[in-house]
Design a protein around this motif. Structure first.
Motif, mmCIF file in Angstrom:
data_model
loop_
_atom_site.group_PDB
_atom_site.id
_atom_site.type_symbol
_atom_site.label_atom_id
_atom_site.label_comp_id
_atom_site.label_asym_id
_atom_site.label_seq_id
_atom_site.Cartn_x
_atom_site.Cartn_y
_atom_site.Cartn_z
ATOM 1 N N LEU A 67 31.711 43.329 18.013
ATOM 2 C CA LEU A 67 32.058 44.383 17.070
ATOM 3 C C LEU A 67 32.932 43.752 15.997
ATOM 4 O O LEU A 67 33.197 42.541 16.049
ATOM 5 N N PRO A 68 33.426 44.539 15.022
ATOM 6 C CA PRO A 68 34.198 43.899 13.945
ATOM 7 C C PRO A 68 35.298 42.971 14.463
ATOM 8 O O PRO A 68 36.120 43.356 15.300
ATOM 9 N N ILE A 69 35.241 41.774 13.992
ATOM 10 C CA ILE A 69 36.257 40.749 14.271
ATOM 11 C C ILE A 69 36.420 39.962 12.980
ATOM 12 O O ILE A 69 35.490 39.874 12.177
ATOM 13 N N ASP A 70 37.598 39.432 12.772
ATOM 14 C CA ASP A 70 37.816 38.626 11.578
ATOM 15 C C ASP A 70 36.946 37.376 11.628
ATOM 16 O O ASP A 70 36.934 36.658 12.621
ATOM 17 N N TRP A 71 36.259 37.130 10.541
ATOM 18 C CA TRP A 71 35.579 35.854 10.325
ATOM 19 C C TRP A 71 36.346 35.187 9.203
ATOM 20 O O TRP A 71 36.260 35.581 8.052
ATOM 21 N N LYS A 72 37.143 34.203 9.581
ATOM 22 C CA LYS A 72 37.968 33.473 8.621
ATOM 23 C C LYS A 72 37.113 32.338 8.055
ATOM 24 O O LYS A 72 36.930 31.296 8.672
ATOM 25 N N ILE A 73 36.604 32.575 6.857
ATOM 26 C CA ILE A 73 35.747 31.592 6.209
ATOM 27 C C ILE A 73 36.602 30.474 5.624
ATOM 28 O O ILE A 73 36.270 29.302 5.734
ATOM 29 N N ASP A 74 37.696 30.860 5.008
ATOM 30 C CA ASP A 74 38.693 29.903 4.522
ATOM 31 C C ASP A 74 40.004 30.654 4.353
ATOM 32 O O ASP A 74 40.103 31.821 4.724
ATOM 33 N N GLU A 75 41.013 30.027 3.812
ATOM 34 C CA GLU A 75 42.339 30.657 3.684
ATOM 35 C C GLU A 75 42.343 31.871 2.762
ATOM 36 O O GLU A 75 43.245 32.695 2.827
ATOM 37 N N HIS A 76 41.340 32.010 1.915
ATOM 38 C CA HIS A 76 41.300 33.108 0.940
ATOM 39 C C HIS A 76 40.156 34.093 1.167
ATOM 40 O O HIS A 76 39.975 35.005 0.366
ATOM 41 N N THR A 77 39.381 33.897 2.243
ATOM 42 C CA THR A 77 38.258 34.794 2.524
ATOM 43 C C THR A 77 38.175 35.092 4.016
ATOM 44 O O THR A 77 37.921 34.187 4.822
ATOM 45 N N VAL A 78 38.395 36.368 4.340
ATOM 46 C CA VAL A 78 38.302 36.861 5.713
ATOM 47 C C VAL A 78 37.534 38.176 5.662
ATOM 48 O O VAL A 78 37.956 39.109 4.978
ATOM 49 N N VAL A 79 36.410 38.237 6.363
ATOM 50 C CA VAL A 79 35.586 39.443 6.383
ATOM 51 C C VAL A 79 35.455 39.952 7.814
ATOM 52 O O VAL A 79 35.674 39.204 8.768
ATOM 53 N N GLN A 80 35.078 41.222 7.935
ATOM 54 C CA GLN A 80 34.878 41.854 9.237
ATOM 55 C C GLN A 80 33.526 42.561 9.265
ATOM 56 O O GLN A 80 33.451 43.754 8.968
ATOM 57 N N PRO A 81 32.463 41.856 9.590
ATOM 58 C CA PRO A 81 31.155 42.521 9.678
ATOM 59 C C PRO A 81 31.189 43.632 10.727
ATOM 60 O O PRO A 81 31.934 43.548 11.707
ATOM 61 N N ASP A 82 30.362 44.664 10.524
ATOM 62 C CA ASP A 82 30.330 45.785 11.471
ATOM 63 C C ASP A 82 29.841 45.352 12.853
ATOM 64 O O ASP A 82 30.420 45.721 13.865
ATOM 65 N N ASN A 83 28.757 44.605 12.896
ATOM 66 C CA ASN A 83 28.190 44.098 14.144
ATOM 67 C C ASN A 83 27.704 42.683 13.877
ATOM 68 O O ASN A 83 27.191 42.402 12.799
ATOM 69 N N LEU A 84 27.873 41.812 14.863
ATOM 70 C CA LEU A 84 27.439 40.434 14.671
ATOM 71 C C LEU A 84 27.060 39.793 15.989
ATOM 72 O O LEU A 84 27.456 40.261 17.051
ATOM 73 N N VAL A 85 26.289 38.739 15.881
ATOM 74 C CA VAL A 85 25.908 37.927 17.030
ATOM 75 C C VAL A 85 26.335 36.509 16.727
ATOM 76 O O VAL A 85 26.014 35.961 15.663
ATOM 77 N N ILE A 86 27.080 35.931 17.680
ATOM 78 C CA ILE A 86 27.444 34.517 17.555
ATOM 79 C C ILE A 86 26.803 33.751 18.700
ATOM 80 O O ILE A 86 26.603 34.289 19.787
ATOM 81 N N CYS A 87 26.485 32.497 18.433
ATOM 82 C CA CYS A 87 25.875 31.628 19.445
ATOM 83 C C CYS A 87 26.703 30.358 19.573
ATOM 84 O O CYS A 87 26.174 29.251 19.623
ATOM 85 N N HIS A 88 28.007 30.542 19.570
ATOM 86 C CA HIS A 88 28.944 29.446 19.743
ATOM 87 C C HIS A 88 30.176 29.981 20.464
ATOM 88 O O HIS A 88 30.367 31.187 20.550
ATOM 89 N N ILE A 89 30.989 29.095 20.968
ATOM 90 C CA ILE A 89 32.227 29.496 21.629
ATOM 91 C C ILE A 89 33.335 29.453 20.587
ATOM 92 O O ILE A 89 33.623 28.390 20.017
ATOM 93 N N PRO A 90 33.953 30.609 20.304
ATOM 94 C CA PRO A 90 35.035 30.625 19.306
ATOM 95 C C PRO A 90 36.203 29.743 19.744
ATOM 96 O O PRO A 90 36.547 29.689 20.928
ATOM 97 N N GLN A 91 36.794 29.071 18.789
ATOM 98 C CA GLN A 91 37.929 28.194 19.062
ATOM 99 C C GLN A 91 39.253 28.949 19.049
ATOM 100 O O GLN A 91 40.286 28.393 19.364
ATOM 101 N N ASN A 92 39.198 30.225 18.665
ATOM 102 C CA ASN A 92 40.407 31.016 18.497
ATOM 103 C C ASN A 92 40.092 32.440 18.950
ATOM 104 O O ASN A 92 39.008 32.935 18.693
ATOM 105 N N GLU A 93 41.029 33.093 19.614
ATOM 106 C CA GLU A 93 40.809 34.474 20.071
ATOM 107 C C GLU A 93 40.977 35.495 18.957
ATOM 108 O O GLU A 93 40.478 36.606 19.046
ATOM 109 N N ALA A 94 41.692 35.153 17.886
ATOM 110 C CA ALA A 94 42.004 36.105 16.826
ATOM 111 C C ALA A 94 40.871 36.239 15.809
ATOM 112 O O ALA A 94 40.755 37.266 15.152
ATOM 113 N N TYR A 95 40.049 35.204 15.663
ATOM 114 C CA TYR A 95 39.003 35.223 14.646
ATOM 115 C C TYR A 95 37.956 34.171 14.967
ATOM 116 O O TYR A 95 38.162 33.303 15.804
ATOM 117 N N ILE A 96 36.810 34.297 14.279
ATOM 118 C CA ILE A 96 35.800 33.243 14.371
ATOM 119 C C ILE A 96 35.857 32.456 13.063
ATOM 120 O O ILE A 96 36.325 32.961 12.036
#
Length: 179
Positions: A67-96
């Motif tokens: 469900l919505p989670i922060d996707w930190k693309i860089d220091e100036h861009t953070v988005v929260q998609p409504d629904n998403l599928v990831i196929c990797h293990i996140p390195q951080n619990e706060a964001y992908i």
């Protein structure tokens, strides 16, 4: 009076963003409020998407629906998609930090323009394999697939079943079930 130039807007970073109350996104340093809360139909559709994605991925040990989670693309861009599928293990619990394989954005009047234009370009540039915009009012989903760095529209659908080929598994998603 002309349009406000982006150069004159304040530029925010992730460090500032994470201290804010409420729901926000920052895109290229520009803050976007995500309020008011989504309408009931929007939330219902998003909940159904989440449930069907979770069920479809039950047999895949590599991918997960979020469900919505922060996707930190860089220091100036953070988005929260409504629904998403990831196929990797996140390195951080706060964001992908890595691009999701699939993103669903359920459109609302206050965010539709941003989702259809700005986020479409961001997701394309960042390599999101499938981008789906879901219009609750028209009950139509527009499905885009990334090919050679550009989104190609696969279809507009209300009730089709679409197969999403992911890196390590596939999903058959029946759009008739989300309305």
């Amino acid at each position: 009076m002309g349009a406000l130039k982006i150069d004159f807007l304040p530029s925010y970073t992730y460090e500032e963003y994470k201290e804010w109350e409420g729901k926000w996104e920052i895109i290229n340093g520009v803050a976007y409020a995500m309020s008011p809360a989504p309408m009931i139909k929007h939330q219902s559709i998003s909940a159904k998407i989440a449930r069907y994605l979770d069920e479809a991925l039950e047999g895949c040990e590599f991918c997960q629906a979020l469900l919505p989670i922060d996707w930190k693309i860089d220091e100036h861009t953070v988005v929260q998609p409504d629904n998403l599928v990831i196929c990797h293990i996140p390195q951080n619990e706060a964001y992908i930090q890595q691009a999701p394989e699939i993103i669903f954005e359920v459109l609302s009047k206050s965010t539709a323009s941003k989702d259809i234009n700005l986020k479409h370009r961001i997701y394309e540039k960042e390599g999101v394999t499938y981008y789906i915009t879901v219009n609750p009012d028209g009950e139509v989903a527009k499905i885009y697939h990334l090919k050679e760095g550009r989104y190609i529209k696969l279809c507009d659908t209300h009730d089709a079943s679409v197969k999403f080929e992911l890196e390590k598994c596939s999903i058959d998603f029946d759009f008739s079930k989300i309305w």
